[in-house]
Design a protein around this motif. Structure first.
Motif, PDB file in Angstrom:
ATOM      1  N   LEU A   1      25.531  99.520  71.323  1.00 11.81           N
ATOM      2  CA  LEU A   1      25.021 100.219  72.427  1.00 11.81           C
ATOM      3  C   LEU A   1      23.758  99.729  72.856  1.00 11.81           C
ATOM      4  CD1 LEU A   1      25.225 104.036  73.418  1.00 11.81           C
ATOM      5  CD2 LEU A   1      23.109 102.828  73.308  1.00 11.81           C
ATOM      6  N   PHE A   2      22.953  99.496  71.983  1.00 10.48           N
ATOM      7  CA  PHE A   2      21.452  98.819  72.411  1.00 10.48           C
ATOM      8  C   PHE A   2      21.886  97.314  73.038  1.00 10.48           C
ATOM      9  CE2 PHE A   2      17.986 100.887  70.264  1.00 10.48           C
ATOM     10  CZ  PHE A   2      18.567 102.045  69.945  1.00 10.48           C
ATOM     11  N   ARG A   3      22.668  96.708  72.478  1.00  8.76           N
ATOM     12  CA  ARG A   3      22.730  95.417  73.071  1.00  8.76           C
ATOM     13  C   ARG A   3      23.559  95.592  74.350  1.00  8.76           C
ATOM     14  NH1 ARG A   3      28.011  93.200  70.464  1.00  8.76           N
ATOM     15  NH2 ARG A   3      28.850  94.682  72.348  1.00  8.76           N
ATOM     16  N   ASP A   4      24.402  96.512  74.799  1.00  9.87           N
ATOM     17  CA  ASP A   4      24.850  96.578  76.052  1.00  9.87           C
ATOM     18  C   ASP A   4      24.001  97.135  77.240  1.00  9.87           C
ATOM     19  OD1 ASP A   4      27.513  95.706  75.005  1.00  9.87           O
ATOM     20  OD2 ASP A   4      28.168  97.778  74.745  1.00  9.87           O
ATOM     21  N   VAL A   5      23.237  98.136  76.563  1.00  6.43           N
ATOM     22  CA  VAL A   5      22.112  98.588  77.679  1.00  6.43           C
ATOM     23  C   VAL A   5      21.056  97.346  77.960  1.00  6.43           C
ATOM     24  CG1 VAL A   5      20.183 100.019  77.851  1.00  6.43           C
ATOM     25  CG2 VAL A   5      22.196 100.836  76.752  1.00  6.43           C
ATOM     26  N   ARG A   6      20.714  96.489  76.702  1.00 10.20           N
ATOM     27  CA  ARG A   6      19.817  95.332  77.219  1.00 10.20           C
ATOM     28  C   ARG A   6      20.451  94.474  78.112  1.00 10.20           C
ATOM     29  NH1 ARG A   6      18.270  96.145  71.712  1.00 10.20           N
ATOM     30  NH2 ARG A   6      19.671  94.475  71.164  1.00 10.20           N
ATOM     31  N   GLU A   7      21.652  94.182  78.014  1.00  9.68           N
ATOM     32  CA  GLU A   7      22.246  93.174  78.880  1.00  9.68           C
ATOM     33  C   GLU A   7      22.268  93.634  80.506  1.00  9.68           C
ATOM     34  OE1 GLU A   7      26.104  92.303  77.257  1.00  9.68           O
ATOM     35  OE2 GLU A   7      25.261  91.027  75.620  1.00  9.68           O
ATOM     36  N   HIS A   8      22.693  95.105  80.483  1.00  8.45           N
ATOM     37  CA  HIS A   8      22.633  95.619  81.836  1.00  8.45           C
ATOM     38  C   HIS A   8      21.277  95.538  82.307  1.00  8.45           C
ATOM     39  CE1 HIS A   8      24.283  98.299  84.821  1.00  8.45           C
ATOM     40  NE2 HIS A   8      22.992  98.983  84.886  1.00  8.45           N
ATOM     41  N   CYS A   9      20.374  96.036  81.693  1.00  7.82           N
ATOM     42  CA  CYS A   9      18.893  96.080  82.574  1.00  7.82           C
ATOM     43  C   CYS A   9      18.353  94.732  82.782  1.00  7.82           C
ATOM     44  CB  CYS A   9      17.885  96.575  81.442  1.00  7.82           C
ATOM     45  SG  CYS A   9      18.314  98.501  81.110  1.00  7.82           S
TER      46      CYS A   9
END
Length: 542
Positions: A484-492
């Motif tokens: 989840l942390f990785r996906d949120v960082r990629e989205h931002c």
């Protein structure tokens, strides 16, 4: 004729006197020398002249030196022999003391429970670390002590000791269904469980076996009778007083204030005539342990965990965070489940650094500005069922309705950290995530508008910030939100998401701005159409 010569001076003693020298016999045994062999003590002959025979005196002095040397050598040898004898005695003494010490240590080793290289079944720990010293009120009982760690810890606990005896009398009056529940039956059960129960505590307990067994009997019967009175809604001053009820309730779920669950199970079995563990768990405890759980299981669907129940806090943790059949989308799975420590470590090391050590997320307001949408999750499986939709950029968090019991939450965190190095720390992960997302009043308002917080204020941010201080550093956490942390960082990190968020915030945040933006777009379209129809006849007159 005798001559005064410097060569004769060494024969004189320091006082200038020559020692008496006996005449040396000749080959016939007659003393050689002058008529008188008497030597005057001042070094002169009887006639007043200096005596002769200096060489003989020097020889006798050498003989005297040899005798003295022999005596000195003999003395030194005696001293060496005596010293060697003393050393031999000390070595013998050291060997005897070493044997005695080894024997004493062997007896203590033989008294240790378990076997070599066998892990001890510790399930009840004392919370350690500097955060405990600053938050003693979260980990130490305020009204009733259970077990050995806080036994006799202060006057504020003495009043409940009298209530324990009263509850024991009430439990004995029940008769155990068949009328055979005598105090002797409880005592025999307590003595039989004493060695096993003692091994559940991570610290040595200095109580003798008989005193330890009496503590188990008194504390265990108090807990059983407390829940039985609550199930029956019996009149009792302790239960009817709401403040006392809440304090006792909190003390029952402190990690340092636990009794092994098999002790409660055995006493409940005696008191009820053999109803068993399942009846105790599903019909008695579930009515209390599922209160104020927020997004946790309902009382109707709560089921006891498979295998051994360690203590009441373990049971509460199981109901608060039930095991998941499958890892949630973007929530990560139990990396160490079903694997050895070596396999789990190799799998963990094979991941990129940002996945191995997920750090904090930006605050809720910053995530919103970066295009992340918050939403209250519908029908979550537990409080930690947080997911992120990469396509829509939606972060779904279970609603936090009324859970604000700081003490129980802190002890759930402490229990989770005591389970093992490679156990997935879901509650710690959740607290770290919420502590980073909820950083200020503005963040609380963002989540309140999204429905995540039913009631939001500055205390909410303080609540999660304080809980975050009770967690270990993020690099030492087996975090369940790595994906989840990785996906949120990629989205931002995508610029389009940020521009779209600015557009939505500035022009579509409310109906009036939306209508204004739509009118502006409509006018722009009309202007373009009018321009096209005006220019078109110029290039195509026909």
């Amino acid at each position: 004729m005798v001559m005064d010569s410097p060569l004769m001076e060494p024969l004189l003693d320091p006082n200038g006197q020559a020692p008496a020298v006996a005449a040396t016999p000749d080959e016939h045994g007659v003393a050689a020398g002058d008529e008188s062999s008497t030597v005057v003590g001042n070094g002169m002959d009887a006639d007043g002249s200096r005596r002769t025979g200096g060489a003989s005196a020097h020889a006798e002095e050498n003989d005297s030196d040899d005798v003295k040397g022999d005596e000195m050598s003999a003395s030194m040898q005696r001293r060496l022999d005596e010293s060697s004898a003393v050393e031999d005695e000390e070595e013998v003494g050291d060997d005897a003391e070493a044997d005695e010490m080894a024997s004493r240590m062997e007896r203590r080793l033989a008294a240790l429970p378990g076997r070599p290289h066998e892990s001890e079944p510790f399930t009840i720990f004392r919370v350690a670390g500097p955060m405990r010293d600053r938050n003693r009120h979260l980990y130490e009982p305020q009204m009733v002590s259970l077990g050995p760690f806080h036994r006799g810890a202060g006057r504020h606990l003495d009043a409940m000791e009298a209530h324990k005896w009263r509850y024991l009398r009430d439990l004995l009056a029940r008769g155990g269904g068949g009328g055979g529940a005598t105090l002797a039956a409880y005592a025999r059960a307590a003595r039989a469980m004493e060695p096993r129960a003692r091994r559940r505590y991570a610290e040595p307990v200095p109580l003798p076996p008989a005193e330890f067994a009496e503590m188990l009997l008194l504390d265990g019967c108090f807990v059983v009778e407390f829940f039985l009175k609550g199930e029956e809604k019996a009149d009792d001053a302790l239960i009817d007083a709401s403040w006392a009820m809440q304090n006792v309730y909190n003390d029952l779920f402190l990690l340092e204030n636990q009794l092994p669950f098999f002790v409660l199970e055995r006493f409940y079995d005696i008191a009820t005539g053999g109803l068993g563990r399942d009846h105790l768990v599903t019909n008695v405890l579930v009515k209390y342990l599922t209160v104020d759980m927020g997004a946790a299981q309902d009382a109707e669907t709560a089921r006891p965990p498979d295998g051994e129940i360690h203590h009441l806090l373990h049971l509460y943790y199981h109901w608060f965070l039930p095991p998941e059949d499958r890892p949630g989308s973007g929530a990560g799975g139990p990396a160490g489940a079903g694997k050895s420590e070596d396999e789990a470590f190799e799998e963990w090391m094979s991941k990129p650094m940002d996945e191995r050590i997920p750090w904090q997320l930006p605050s809720a307001s910053e995530l919103k500005d970066a295009g992340v949408t918050f939403r209250a999750k519908k029908s979550p499986r537990s409080l930690v069922d947080v997911t992120f939709d990469r396509r829509g950029g939606v972060l779904e968090i279970p609603a936090v309705e009324s859970y604000t019991n700081h003490a129980i939450f802190a002890n759930l965190l402490a229990y989770e950290q005591s389970r093992g190095r490679w156990e997935l720390q879901r509650l710690v992960s959740y607290v770290l995530l919420m502590a980073s997302v909820v950083d200020a009043r503005r963040d609380v308002e963002v989540l309140q508008r999204a429905g995540v917080f039913v009631k939001g204020d500055e205390e909410t941010a303080t609540f999660y910030a304080h809980l975050g201080e009770l967690c270990p550093p993020p690099e030492f956490v087996e975090n369940c939100y790595a994906d989840l942390f990785r996906d949120v960082r990629e989205h931002c990190g995508r610029s389009w998401n940020r521009h779209r968020a600015v557009l939505v915030h500035d022009y579509f945040s409310n109906p009036w701005t939306s209508m204004s933006a739509a009118a502006a777009v409509f006018l722009l379209v009309l202007t373009v159409v009018q321009t096209v129809y005006t220019v078109l006849p110029y290039y195509n007159p026909s």
